[in-house]
Design a protein around this motif. Structure first.
Motif, PDB file in Angstrom:
ATOM      1  N   HIS C  87       0.802  -1.232   0.000  1.00 18.16           N
ATOM      2  CA  HIS C  87       0.000   0.000   0.000  1.00 18.16           C
ATOM      3  C   HIS C  87       0.833   1.280   0.000  1.00 18.16           C
ATOM      4  CE1 HIS C  87       0.370   1.424   4.144  1.00 18.16           C
ATOM      5  NE2 HIS C  87       0.593   0.165   4.418  1.00 18.16           N
ATOM      6  N   PRO C  88       2.061   1.331   0.573  1.00 20.25           N
ATOM      7  CA  PRO C  88       2.772   2.620   0.487  1.00 20.25           C
ATOM      8  C   PRO C  88       3.122   2.981  -0.950  1.00 20.25           C
ATOM      9  CG  PRO C  88       3.738   1.183   2.154  1.00 20.25           C
ATOM     10  CD  PRO C  88       2.818   0.341   1.328  1.00 20.25           C
ATOM     11  N   ARG C  89       3.250   1.945  -1.807  1.00 18.98           N
ATOM     12  CA  ARG C  89       3.532   2.236  -3.216  1.00 18.98           C
ATOM     13  C   ARG C  89       2.245   2.443  -4.004  1.00 18.98           C
ATOM     14  NH1 ARG C  89       7.599  -2.834  -4.173  1.00 18.98           N
ATOM     15  NH2 ARG C  89       8.759  -2.623  -2.242  1.00 18.98           N
ATOM     16  N   LEU C  90       1.121   2.473  -3.282  1.00 25.38           N
ATOM     17  CA  LEU C  90      -0.162   2.514  -3.981  1.00 25.38           C
ATOM     18  C   LEU C  90      -0.662   3.924  -4.226  1.00 25.38           C
ATOM     19  CD1 LEU C  90      -2.174  -0.470  -2.488  1.00 25.38           C
ATOM     20  CD2 LEU C  90      -0.837  -0.357  -4.573  1.00 25.38           C
ATOM     21  N   ALA C  91       0.208   4.922  -3.927  1.00 20.59           N
ATOM     22  CA  ALA C  91      -0.224   6.306  -4.131  1.00 20.59           C
ATOM     23  C   ALA C  91      -0.801   6.475  -5.536  1.00 20.59           C
ATOM     24  CB  ALA C  91       0.948   7.254  -3.903  1.00 20.59           C
ATOM     25  N   TRP C  92      -0.109   5.907  -6.514  1.00 19.98           N
ATOM     26  CA  TRP C  92      -0.608   6.051  -7.886  1.00 19.98           C
ATOM     27  C   TRP C  92      -1.866   5.220  -8.098  1.00 19.98           C
ATOM     28  CZ3 TRP C  92      -1.000   1.705 -10.931  1.00 19.98           C
ATOM     29  CH2 TRP C  92      -0.317   0.572 -10.479  1.00 19.98           C
ATOM     30  N   ILE C  93      -1.953   4.096  -7.356  1.00 20.62           N
ATOM     31  CA  ILE C  93      -3.162   3.277  -7.506  1.00 20.62           C
ATOM     32  C   ILE C  93      -4.362   3.974  -6.897  1.00 20.62           C
ATOM     33  CG2 ILE C  93      -4.305   1.261  -6.496  1.00 20.62           C
ATOM     34  CD1 ILE C  93      -2.277  -0.498  -7.441  1.00 20.62           C
ATOM     35  N   ARG C  94      -4.104   4.630  -5.749  1.00 24.08           N
ATOM     36  CA  ARG C  94      -5.256   5.232  -5.089  1.00 24.08           C
ATOM     37  C   ARG C  94      -5.959   6.264  -5.968  1.00 24.08           C
ATOM     38  NH1 ARG C  94      -2.896   7.147  -0.256  1.00 24.08           N
ATOM     39  NH2 ARG C  94      -1.224   5.667  -0.721  1.00 24.08           N
ATOM     40  N   ARG C  95      -5.139   6.902  -6.826  1.00 28.10           N
ATOM     41  CA  ARG C  95      -5.781   7.838  -7.753  1.00 28.10           C
ATOM     42  C   ARG C  95      -6.739   7.102  -8.687  1.00 28.10           C
ATOM     43  NH1 ARG C  95      -1.181  10.604 -10.566  1.00 28.10           N
ATOM     44  NH2 ARG C  95       0.181   9.585  -9.037  1.00 28.10           N
ATOM     45  N   PHE C  96      -6.456   5.810  -8.920  1.00 21.39           N
ATOM     46  CA  PHE C  96      -7.320   5.060  -9.818  1.00 21.39           C
ATOM     47  C   PHE C  96      -8.463   4.353  -9.088  1.00 21.39           C
ATOM     48  CE2 PHE C  96      -3.362   5.489 -12.049  1.00 21.39           C
ATOM     49  CZ  PHE C  96      -3.760   5.808 -13.330  1.00 21.39           C
ATOM     50  N   VAL C  97      -8.384   4.296  -7.751  1.00 22.06           N
ATOM     51  CA  VAL C  97      -9.422   3.572  -7.019  1.00 22.06           C
ATOM     52  C   VAL C  97     -10.788   4.187  -7.268  1.00 22.06           C
ATOM     53  CG1 VAL C  97     -10.349   3.102  -4.733  1.00 22.06           C
ATOM     54  CG2 VAL C  97      -7.978   2.567  -5.237  1.00 22.06           C
ATOM     55  N   LEU C  98     -10.854   5.516  -7.221  1.00 30.32           N
ATOM     56  CA  LEU C  98     -12.146   6.158  -7.440  1.00 30.32           C
ATOM     57  C   LEU C  98     -12.658   5.885  -8.855  1.00 30.32           C
ATOM     58  CD1 LEU C  98     -11.694   9.534  -5.554  1.00 30.32           C
ATOM     59  CD2 LEU C  98     -13.281   7.691  -5.017  1.00 30.32           C
ATOM     60  N   PHE C  99     -11.730   5.735  -9.791  1.00 31.83           N
ATOM     61  CA  PHE C  99     -12.137   5.413 -11.161  1.00 31.83           C
ATOM     62  C   PHE C  99     -12.714   3.998 -11.228  1.00 31.83           C
ATOM     63  CE2 PHE C  99     -11.048   3.605 -15.345  1.00 31.83           C
ATOM     64  CZ  PHE C  99     -11.783   4.438 -16.157  1.00 31.83           C
ATOM     65  N   PHE C 100     -11.955   3.028 -10.663  1.00 27.24           N
ATOM     66  CA  PHE C 100     -12.467   1.654 -10.645  1.00 27.24           C
ATOM     67  C   PHE C 100     -13.759   1.563  -9.833  1.00 27.24           C
ATOM     68  CE2 PHE C 100      -7.931   0.442 -11.455  1.00 27.24           C
ATOM     69  CZ  PHE C 100      -8.159  -0.133 -12.692  1.00 27.24           C
ATOM     70  N   ASP C 101     -13.788   2.303  -8.730  1.00 36.15           N
ATOM     71  CA  ASP C 101     -14.981   2.288  -7.891  1.00 36.15           C
ATOM     72  C   ASP C 101     -16.197   2.764  -8.682  1.00 36.15           C
ATOM     73  OD1 ASP C 101     -16.051   2.265  -4.915  1.00 36.15           O
ATOM     74  OD2 ASP C 101     -16.763   4.112  -5.848  1.00 36.15           O
ATOM     75  N   ALA C 102     -16.000   3.757  -9.548  1.00 35.37           N
ATOM     76  CA  ALA C 102     -17.106   4.236 -10.388  1.00 35.37           C
ATOM     77  C   ALA C 102     -17.561   3.140 -11.349  1.00 35.37           C
ATOM     78  CB  ALA C 102     -16.681   5.489 -11.155  1.00 35.37           C
ATOM     79  N   ILE C 103     -16.594   2.379 -11.887  1.00 36.87           N
ATOM     80  CA  ILE C 103     -16.972   1.260 -12.755  1.00 36.87           C
ATOM     81  C   ILE C 103     -17.774   0.223 -11.959  1.00 36.87           C
ATOM     82  CG2 ILE C 103     -16.054  -0.696 -14.077  1.00 36.87           C
ATOM     83  CD1 ILE C 103     -13.801   1.125 -14.985  1.00 36.87           C
ATOM     84  N   GLY C 104     -17.312  -0.075 -10.755  1.00 35.51           N
ATOM     85  CA  GLY C 104     -18.054  -0.997  -9.903  1.00 35.51           C
ATOM     86  C   GLY C 104     -19.468  -0.499  -9.643  1.00 35.51           C
ATOM     87  N   LEU C 105     -19.571   0.791  -9.333  1.00 33.60           N
ATOM     88  CA  LEU C 105     -20.882   1.391  -9.086  1.00 33.60           C
ATOM     89  C   LEU C 105     -21.807   1.182 -10.279  1.00 33.60           C
ATOM     90  CD1 LEU C 105     -22.267   3.352  -6.928  1.00 33.60           C
ATOM     91  CD2 LEU C 105     -21.698   5.187  -8.525  1.00 33.60           C
ATOM     92  N   GLY C 106     -21.307   1.456 -11.473  1.00 30.96           N
ATOM     93  CA  GLY C 106     -22.133   1.328 -12.670  1.00 30.96           C
ATOM     94  C   GLY C 106     -22.531  -0.110 -12.951  1.00 30.96           C
ATOM     95  N   VAL C 107     -21.554  -1.012 -12.861  1.00 25.74           N
ATOM     96  CA  VAL C 107     -21.843  -2.418 -13.135  1.00 25.74           C
ATOM     97  C   VAL C 107     -22.823  -2.976 -12.117  1.00 25.74           C
ATOM     98  CG1 VAL C 107     -20.844  -4.724 -13.270  1.00 25.74           C
ATOM     99  CG2 VAL C 107     -19.614  -2.778 -14.225  1.00 25.74           C
ATOM    100  N   PHE C 108     -22.599  -2.643 -10.839  1.00 28.39           N
ATOM    101  CA  PHE C 108     -23.418  -3.229  -9.782  1.00 28.39           C
ATOM    102  C   PHE C 108     -24.853  -2.727  -9.808  1.00 28.39           C
ATOM    103  CE2 PHE C 108     -20.323  -4.889  -6.335  1.00 28.39           C
ATOM    104  CZ  PHE C 108     -19.654  -5.610  -7.286  1.00 28.39           C
ATOM    105  N   CYS C 109     -25.059  -1.425 -10.047  1.00 34.57           N
ATOM    106  CA  CYS C 109     -26.442  -0.923 -10.027  1.00 34.57           C
ATOM    107  C   CYS C 109     -27.238  -1.543 -11.171  1.00 34.57           C
ATOM    108  CB  CYS C 109     -26.494   0.602 -10.031  1.00 34.57           C
ATOM    109  SG  CYS C 109     -26.021   1.377 -11.587  1.00 34.57           S
ATOM    110  N   VAL C 110     -26.585  -1.748 -12.324  1.00 35.37           N
ATOM    111  CA  VAL C 110     -27.287  -2.335 -13.469  1.00 35.37           C
ATOM    112  C   VAL C 110     -27.493  -3.838 -13.260  1.00 35.37           C
ATOM    113  CG1 VAL C 110     -27.029  -2.891 -15.919  1.00 35.37           C
ATOM    114  CG2 VAL C 110     -26.590  -0.569 -15.104  1.00 35.37           C
TER     115      VAL C 110
END
Lengths: 214, 214, 214
Positions: C87-110
């Motif tokens: 996780h300390p090297r995940l700084a760059w990943i964390r920026r993408f978490v909200l992006f992936f989370d949005a994909i999850g949100l879209g897939v899951f609601c549908v």
């Protein structure tokens, strides 16, 4: 096996009054917490329907009535709209919320225990499930809002006790073969009156002695 | 498909010991939080029965055994009465609560995973459900009391790990055809001993490195 | 009755991307809270699977898919391992978490609303259950971590609204007979885009006026 509390239409009207009152209490707590409109709707729905959904999952009445009778589902939306747009003018309404909430408590504990009996639950389980129907939604509301459920601590007037009295009387009536629309209406009235008296006279549940010493 | 952990009577007695210990831990937390008698009973019931109710809803064993076997339901009431009236004299009992709680943990994780296997769940799901049976009630207890569940943070000795060991061993035994009353009793014992050793020697689960930097 | 969102393989891949993103958000919150490895795994599992388990219990799809498809269950474990060790090297990943989370949100609601419709739920209930699938896990994550769910208060960009748009469009398409793999993919895309725009431009849900005066 056991009879409905009253004729179905009266039952539905009472249910919806209870749902509306519970939803108002959820929506008003959301406003007090400065939640946004989503928070208002979520707390209104959860407060009004949470107890019944839990009961229905436990007794196997799936899908829960909250997701099949659209009136159950839309009533909290209406309460949310009312609170969102007019809540500063609701000072006079808020005085009535506790009154409506007491009606909801009475209707829900009786309807919940009757439904549990209808699904073949043991009378003791029906008492617990009737009370859970009445108090479950408020407990989830408080947890979501970041507060300890009011029914657990002694700063609130008794809430679970009137619910248990109502559902307990229903179970007793069912066991003795005396459960009729009239007697079950009396059980609801018992819960409502005890709750209102508790509010009026500040009845609180006792603490265990010396809790501070732990 | 798989066998019961022991003969039914021994199973029931062990279950009730676990339920009583879990209920004591709930009721004592309620007293420490200065909840009233309603809070004591609610926390006792929820701690003792919450994990099993969740498991039964998931595997489709409806209504959950907590609502059909009246002994499951009344045991937490007895624990509540004991705590309410005699808790200041319970200093010596509280030292045993963690011991009984460890027994409950061991019995519940094994009984939970066996029940899940009996309902046709995949062994990995049975491991998760066995652990959930053992730790679920305590998690709900902590949330209702306004605390972060003890099992999540490193100030508490490991609790989920012994449960996972117990239910994991059950799944392994079931897959290899070696699940018998004796071996499943050994799985429960494994969970109990690991938990007691964790308490004795302060075993804690590791943190991810550098969590503070986030 | 209604069609699947896409072919089953694409559906499963999208589901697992959503589950992985949700699990990352749970595991990262656990690290931020300084929970131990048990807390990381529990929050990852609960965030990723909680909404779907609730939906499945309500519609009677028991056992829930989270406990029958092992990929659903193990994906959060992988996310936990990633966060625990790197996780300390995940700084760059964390920026993408909200992006992936949005994909999850879209897939899951549908996917959630389609599954509810497939089980015969009313379109309005399917909208609610689709949104609950998408937002439920995150709400449980926040409650367990001792925080008020982000979706309730106005410090967070809108989250439930895009989910309701996605599941609402699915219900509309189903009622009008226009639900196809392509149109349901469009509904998921709608939820994803609205969520990403909300993050980009700071869209928040409105508060009721004068909440402070209560």
């Amino acid at each position: 096996m056991v009879t409905a509390i009253l004729n179905p239409l009266v039952q539905e009207v009472l249910d919806l009054i209870g749902i509306f009152a519970f939803a108002l209490s959820g929506a008003l707590l959301a406003v007090r917490k400065r939640f946004d409109v989503v928070g208002i709707v979520v707390l209104a729905e959860v407060t009004a329907l949470g107890g019944g959904v839990f009961r229905d999952l436990v007794i196997g009445a799936v899908p829960p009535v909250a997701f099949t009778d659209i009136a159950y589902f839309t009533t909290p939306l209406i309460a949310s709209v009312v609170v969102f747009f007019w809540h500063p003018r609701l000072a006079w309404i808020r005085r009535f919320v506790l009154f409506f909430d007491a009606i909801g408590l009475g209707v829900f504990c009786v309807a919940g225990s009757i439904k549990a009996l209808n699904f073949g639950m043991h009378p003791l389980a029906a008492i617990a499930l009737g009370a859970a129907t009445a108090i479950g939604g408020g407990a989830i509301r408080d947890v979501l809002a970041g507060e300890v459920p009011a029914l657990l601590h002694p700063e609130s007037e008794i809430y679970a006790v009137p619910a248990l009295l109502g559902s307990g009387l229903v179970a007793l009536l069912a066991v003795t073969g005396a459960l009729t629309p009239v007697t079950s209406a009396f059980a609801a009235l018992l819960a409502i009156v005890v709750r209102l008296l508790a509010l009026r006279f500040g009845w609180r549940a006792p603490l265990a002695r010396g809790g501070a010493s732990l």
